[in-house]
Structure formats: structure tokens, C-alpha cells
Design an enzyme around this catalytic site. Sequence first.
Site, PDB file in Angstrom:
ATOM      1  CG  ASP A   1      11.716   8.394 -60.168  1.00 38.95           C
ATOM      2  OD1 ASP A   1      11.420   9.007 -61.208  1.00 38.95           O
ATOM      3  OD2 ASP A   1      10.882   8.142 -59.271  1.00 38.95           O
TER       4      ASP A   1
ATOM      5  CG  ASP B   1       8.080   5.569 -62.949  1.00 41.15           C
ATOM      6  OD1 ASP B   1       8.515   4.715 -63.762  1.00 41.15           O
ATOM      7  OD2 ASP B   1       7.240   5.328 -62.065  1.00 41.15           O
TER       8      ASP B   1
ATOM      9  CD  GLU C   1       6.771  11.441 -62.309  1.00 39.40           C
ATOM     10  OE1 GLU C   1       7.816  12.138 -62.326  1.00 39.40           O
ATOM     11  OE2 GLU C   1       6.778  10.247 -62.041  1.00 39.40           O
TER      12      GLU C   1
ATOM     13  CG  ASP D   1       9.861  12.511 -58.573  1.00 41.85           C
ATOM     14  OD1 ASP D   1      10.018  13.640 -58.065  1.00 41.85           O
ATOM     15  OD2 ASP D   1       8.907  11.758 -58.310  1.00 41.85           O
TER      16      ASP D   1
END
Length: 686
Positions: free
Chosen positions: A547, A549, A451, A545
Amino acid sequence: MAVKKQPEQKPKEEKRASNHDVVESISKKIETSYGAEDIQVLEGLEAVRKRPGMYVGDNGKKGLHQMFREVLDNSVDEALAGHCDKIVVEMYKDGSISVEDNGRGIPVGIMKKEKLSALEIIMTKLHAGGKFGGGGYKVSGGLHGVGVSCTNALSEWLTATVQRDSGIFTQTYKKGKPVEPVKQTAKSSKTGTKIQWKPDATILTTVDMDRNLVKYRLKEIAYLNAGLTIEFIDEIEPEHNETFMFKQGIVQLVEDMNESEDPLHKPIYFHRVREDMEIEIAMQYHRGYHTNILAYSNNIHQPDGGTHVSGFGQALTRVINQYARKMNLIKEKDKNFTADDVAEGLTAVIALKLENPSYNSQDKVKLVTPEVQGATNSLVGDGLLEFLEENPGVAKGIVDKSAIAQRAREEARKAAEAVKRSSAMDSFGLPGKLTDCVSKNPRECELFLVEGDSAGGSAKQARDRMTQAVLPLRGKILNVERARLDKALDNEEIKALIAALGVGIDVETGRAGFGDDTETGGKNGKTSHFDLEKLRYHKIIIMTDADVDGEHIRTLLLTFFYRYMKPLIMHGHVYLAQPPLFVVKAGSNERYYAATEAERDQIVENLKRKKFQVTRFKGLGEMMAEQLEETTMSPAGRRLVQINFDPQIEAEIEMMFSRLMGDKVEPRRLFIEKHAKEVTNVDWHY
Ligand code: 0RA
């Protein structure tokens, strides 16, 4: 470093002797009254304990659930035969589970030849099940049909309780062996059978039944057998208690599948009972794009469809074209709609009950019985034309939808072609953003999807340039669940991804999936077929990641693969990288990585009195290349989770995708990850 391997699964080719003939001979004899001497005895149970994989699939979760299905299927057969209308499934605190029905009860009388109770024979001899129907078709479900004796063999203990012949009879077994003869414990005016068992933890690697899977199967059975009540009782987690009963059967199922859609009309229902089979079809168009056709025979789902689905697809295509031409909704010079065109936005359930179904393989994922094709074709042919003629408003809506789908597919075809010639591709047709690996042997090549450019930069440094390629994806990838294919193909990130993988995209049958034998669903002469042979990397690793997103991108990518490159998932080419969240440093050069807070706490606890320092990684981009390599990219130190789906639960996945999903990303992510299986698990200790 400890490498944890998955237990090897027994290869599917290991076939058991078929119990087909036995079932048939029993079914022919026992039309009206059943004699204990009719049950035939074939094999002992030792073999089952020795090689559980051969009988129930494996000695893990799959086998554990197969044991449950074997018992449940017997009660469902009793319901199919019209002798029972209620089944109760209960999970107990001691780890046992029971299935109880109000059918005729397993016969308990002494069999002449064996001088044993029929109950004991059924419970202790392989293939001694008395499967048959009464009155209607001699139908029997069951995935493997190896019978309840396999469940008995693989149980620490099992108790069978039968009510019939004015009494309650019971027998208990340990590891398949009777503890004492069948005995009568009381009088009773009722009839029915209850089987309660505790899976044997010395044979099975897990004895923890997945409640959601159990409940899903119960709900599925209830939908497929209108009027049958199935109650689930969970002593451990009573919040799971639920009773399933659908008066409308598969019509209700279609309505529920379309719950979050905008339907064009009330479900259409076709039903035909013939001497040798019963066909039920419920269908409903909605205003979305997604096609969802579930096919069943004898209560078993066929994820790969088969003759019932192709017969349905043929009739649908023929009738809608015929009607559209007759009403002048397509002009003489216009092309016919394809099967994919008429299936866009269609939700349908096809459920057959037939005497001797044949399948292309033992797991029954595809029905091949030839007569079924003509039978479904003619049922839908007759019924649908009548429906369209009686409901011209709805009919126009359906034809319009097909026309829009036809145009969109034409556009998509052009767009897929254009991807190849796009300016974002280099002279080899590869996307400019791709950092390719040196090796051209797909078997050893891996593609990391990362990403953003920053993480892309770290990954480029950390990779093994021989075998690892990196494709950074910027921004949010389009939500392909809601988007039409031609739109999805307009997206730069998707184009780059398609070009890098080299397999093309399934423009033609990505959605309808009527199978190869649907006459009018032609792919002939069309471009952009999906070709797994052309896959440039055998491992496609989504590295995002940890997280919100990252999870979002990961879900969107998985959805894209699932919708348009399904074989990649089915063949196990798609993986999730597992970057660590924390590093714990101790002493001068001890480093431990943790993926979760719990793991971090465990590491810290193990360090006891040592001095340590915990750092949380914010994102892949800020990890040092060396750390990224050793924790996440290098095969020596990384964890990968392989995405793969069990065909048995594909109906569940379809349902989840179409019902709960849409724009709601969260439940979809949880679902996908629940079914992701960890294949490589290397401790992060250096
Ligand atoms: C053999 C013969 C008969 C019933 C059954 C088996 C039977 C098996 C199971 C297993 C679970 N529930 C069941 N219910 C019935 C027919 C007996 C008769 O003719 O009365």
C-alpha cells in the site's frame, strides 16, 4: 514450478582486440583530406553474431542500446570534429531506428586494396571506423568503439544513406551482409549520413528500445556539446518528440540540475583549450546539503570519477581554505576544511575532451589519465581564486557553508560512534528489536526489514530461524535526502538498522566522492568507515505492505541505502520482497497467489468453470504465517526483486535524485523501481 532465470551476462574480462592503434593511425593521416584507402580492415562480422556479448555487452537491453550508441557516437564524433551541427534520431513503426547527421558523409569512394566502397568496408568490417577529429583535437567518444559494423551485424536489416560528392548513395545490408553494391540514387548538393536499422530479434532477447534511455542519452550529448541540435522523433509515441539544443552547454546542465534548489550564485564556468585536451567545468553552490558532481570525458560519464574529479577536488579544497585563511574566516588554530566540507551543496559538471584517455576498466567508469589531474587542478585553482576575490559576498557564503558542513560532520562522527554504545543495543552491539538468525555465515543470512510490530510478529513466525533475521521498523524513517547525516543518525530506526547491518556508514565520503586521491579529503584516523566485509547479511530484504505507506517506507529505505551505504546497492545486496495482493482458492486445496489485479484476473480466467474464491490481503500482518512463508519469505516460493544500478545510467539517477526528488517521493519510487531488476521469479502455484 517454473523458475525464470535472467540471461547470463558475459563476464567483463572478455576483452576484444583494441582498435586504439587503428584509430590513431587513421587520425594522424586524415587531417585535411580523407582517402578511402586509409581505412584498415581487421575482422569479419560473423564473430559479432556468434558472441554479441563480447562486442556490445550482452544480447539483451544493454546490447540493444549499445548498438544505438555505436551509431550515435559516429555522428557525435563528426560534430566534435566541427563538421556537423544537427543530428536527428527517429524511431519508426516497423521497429527500426535511425540516426542522421549533416556531417561530411561517410566516404563512398572505392578503396584501392579491397576494391570496395569505403562505405561498405566501414559497415561490414570490424574496427574499420574512420574516427578522427579535424582541426582541433583528435577526439573520439564511444563507449566501446567497436563501431557501427557491430550494429550492422546485429540487425535484421540496415540501410546507410550518404550524401556527398554531389550525390545520394545508398547500401542495404541483411544481418550485416550487403544486399547489393553501393549505388547512387540521385544528385544532391548536401552532405550527411543517415543510418537506419532494425535490431535482429533472432539474436537479441529484446528489440524494444527504451525511449527514456534513448532520450536521456540525446539530452546528455546535447548538454555536453553546446550548440549541437539533436532532434528526437517518435513515430509510435509522438508525445515523446523533442529537440535538444543548449547554447550554454554544461552551464545550462548545472542550472537544470539545481532547478529545485536555492542557488548561492550564478554558475561559475571554467574553460581551457590546450593542444592535447579541452577542459570545461561549470559549478554552482546551493543552500542544500547534497553534492552532485558529474564527470565526463569524451562524452562518456565516469560514475567513479577519476583524475579529472580529484584534480578538481584538490583545487576546490586548496583555494577555499586559502581564501578563508587570507580573509581571516578561519582562525589560525582552526582545522582546514576537508574536500567533503567544501563540496557540500555543490553541483558541478566536469567535461573533458582529450585525445587518448585511459580508464581503469573497459566500461570507462573511472578516468586514470595522469596529466588530467594537474590540468583540472590548475584551471580551477586560477579561476576560482579570482572568482572569490571578485565576489566577496558569494565567497563568504561558500566559506560559511563549508564551516557548517565541517561542524556537522564532526557531530555525525560522534553520533555514529554513539550508535555503537547506545542503550538500544544489546551486549553484542545489536539492536534490541532485532530477531537474529542462528547462522553467522553472512553469505546465507538474510535480513527482513518489515514495517511495524504486527508484520514483524508474522515474519518472526514465518521465517527460517537458521538463516532469516527480522528487524521491525516502526514509524516513518527520516527522509534522508533532505536531512543532514547527523540528524539522520539521531533517528532510532536508522540507528537500529546501522547496528544490525554491521557495515558502518560512510560519514566521510558519502557525499562528495572526490575519490581516494584527493589530498586534503582525509579520512585519516577518523572513525566509522564503511566496511562491506563486515556485512552481516548478504541479502537485505525490504518487506513492506503493497500500500501507499509501505511504498513510502520502501522508498525512504532505498534512499538511505543509496545515500549512505551505496556499495550495498552497487553489490546487489538490497532486495524488495513481493508479497501477494490476492489469493484465489479453488477446489479443496488449490491456491494461487497474485501480485496485481491483472494477475488475479488471469488466474480467474484460467480457472474457467471451476468454483473459486478471491481474497485480498490487507497487510502482511494479517497473513497467516504459513502463507507469508510460502509466498514471500521462503526461497522456494517467493519473488524477490534485486535493486541494482547500471553505472551507465547513474548520471540519470543522480539527476533524478537531486532534481526531481527532495520531498517528492512518488517520482523517485517509480524511478527506482523502473531500474530494479527481477532476479528470481517463481510462480506462486501450489
Ligand atoms: C570517415 C571519413 C570521413 C567521414 C566519416 C568517416 C564519417 C562517418 C560517419 C558516421 C556517421 N556520420 C559520419 N560522418 C562522417 C571524412 C570524409 C571527408 O574527409 O570528407
